[in-house]
Design an enzyme around this catalytic site. Structure first.
Site: not given
Length: 470
Positions: A443-444
């Site tokens: 998700h980064r």
């Protein structure tokens, strides 16, 4: 002036490796770029090339030895240089006397196997219960006495012997010129297990008063001597009624590397997951047509790998990797393909999948799989990649989630294709072949909406498979 050749760090965070082979001998001269050592890591075999010309003065480590990164493995000199007193040169460099290809010199020399009574230092890997014999146990039937000098063996044979705890100098080679091969190690393992099973009923019983979690011999007993006569449960107490079949098998180098990487990934990378379903009847039909003319057999997984490459081209924002310094944007699509081996999972990387034909993907994948199972992959073939494809469909798994392989931002888990009822676009009930996939995402690096766009594109490619070959 003579200097030391040290064990290089072949891969990031590698603490040790195996000196698998010496292509050079003492006294040989070599040019820049010549292979002077072969190193075996947890996942690959790597040739070490000489950065400059030189000559081998003395080999300090025998083949098949575990060596810590940075430790000396050879004494080398400039071409034509004469080293009159090798021991003095080693002493000047901070090492004690070394004897050819004997144990690694220095403050922690390797122990010499003499068969003398008394406790010996513990080996790098403890022998699994019921597999390796204790020092006083005779070697497997047909094994020769301790060999003197160099023992020739394949890297895979050495790896199997180390993981099973079989003393390498007890093996008799059946290969060319007495070379030890895989079959020799497997025969020795089977013989050791049979010998252990034969003596197991006569082992001394466990004292009944020993509480769970404590050694029957007392806390003061050294760990090297506290070896139970029979396998015990995880808490050290006597096993359950079927405990005679229990055994503690030491972790292989590959299994330790996998555990370290997966633990790091799962604990530091914020995963999220997207699931998709694709009707793949047209894909299977295309595979049948391609296999009628293709030079190599094409699998469903080969088509999936190619479809992932096409989806990355369609949604290039997903073709990235997360680093602390910034977002790494890949110029091409390099995909890791998970391969299951006896020792664990490895992921060799296909370079430029977006530019490869389906037949080329199939050929490269089969080559990787074959060499992975033989332990013959090279380190550079395991590095890089923008995503990974892992497929358990051939084992019947319908759906699963995979753990990311940093710094890659995605990994696609592919299940088995199943016939099941579906509702068509016209609202009618029909039967179709459905393939379920799960995309694990960092998700980064990739947001949910972007990952959903990628999944929509990927499913569309599978359902319109001519896009794969166009």
């Amino acid at each position: 002036m003579a200097d030391l050749l040290r064990m290089p760090e072949i891969a990031a965070n590698t603490e040790e490796a195996v000196l698998a082979g010496w292509p050079v001998a003492e006294g040989d001269e070599f040019a820049a770029g010549d292979v002077i050592a072969t190193i075996e890591t947890a996942k690959a075999v790597v040739d070490v090339e000489a950065p400059t010309p030189g000559a081998v003065v003395r080999l300090l480590v025998p083949e098949g030895t575990d060596v810590a990164v940075g430790d000396p493995i050879a004494l080398i000199a400039a071409p034509g240089e004469t080293v009159d007193d090798v021991d003095a040169a080693l002493a000047r460099l901070g090492l004690g006397t070394a004897t050819g290809t004997g144990p690694t010199p220095g403050p922690t020399p390797a122990p010499t196997t003499t068969g003398a009574p008394g406790p010996a230092p513990a080996p790098p890997r403890s022998a699994p219960a019921g597999v390796a014999a204790a020092p006083a146990t005779p070697p497997p039937a047909g094994a020769p006495a301790t060999a003197v000098g160099r023992i020739f063996a394949s890297p895979l044979a050495r790896k199997l012997a180390r993981e099973a705890g079989i003393p390498f100098d007890t093996l008799r080679g059946s290969g060319p010129q007495g070379r030890v091969v895989r079959a020799d190690v497997e025969a020795a393992i089977a013989a050791a297990r049979a010998a252990a099973a034969a003596v197991a009923p006569t082992a001394a019983p466990t004292p009944p008063a020993a509480p769970a979690g404590h050694s029957p011999a007392g806390a003061a007993q050294p760990a090297a001597e506290a070896v139970p006569a029979a396998p015990t449960g995880p808490q050290g107490a006597a096993g359950t009624p079927d405990g005679d079949d229990d055994a503690l098998v030491p972790h292989s180098r590959l299994r330790r590397a996998i555990a370290r990487r997966l633990t790091e990934s799962k604990s530091t990378v914020p995963h999220f997951y997207l699931r998709g379903r694709a009707r793949v009847d047209a894909l299977l039909a295309l595979r049948t047509e391609l296999n009628a003319a293709a030079p190599v057999k094409i699998s469903v997984n080969d088509l999936v790998v190619k479809a992932v490459g096409q989806a990355h081209l369609a949604v290039p924002q997903v073709n990235v990797g997360w680093t602390d310094a910034g977002m790494w944007v890949f110029g091409g699509v390099d995909l890791g393909v998970a391969v299951a081996t006896e020792g664990g999972l490895v992921t060799p990387v296909l370079r430029g999948v977006d530019r490869m034909s389906v037949s080329a993907v199939a050929a490269a994948t089969r080559d990787f799989a074959d060499r992975a199972r033989r332990g013959a992959l090279r380190q550079h073939e395991l590095e890089g990649g923008s995503a990974t494809v892992t497929n358990l469909g051939m084992y019947g798994a319908e759906e699963f989630s995979a753990i990311l392989n940093p710094p890659q931002a995605t990994i696609l888990a592919v299940g088995a294709a199943r016939r099941e009822p579906v509702v068509t676009d016209a609202g009618e009930l029909a039967v179709a072949t459905v393939l379920r996939v799960t995309l694990s995402v960092d998700h980064r690096a990739v947001d949910g909406a972007l990952a959903a766009q990628w999944m929509r594109e990927f499913v569309a490619i599978l359902e319109q498979p001519l896009r794969i070959v166009c």
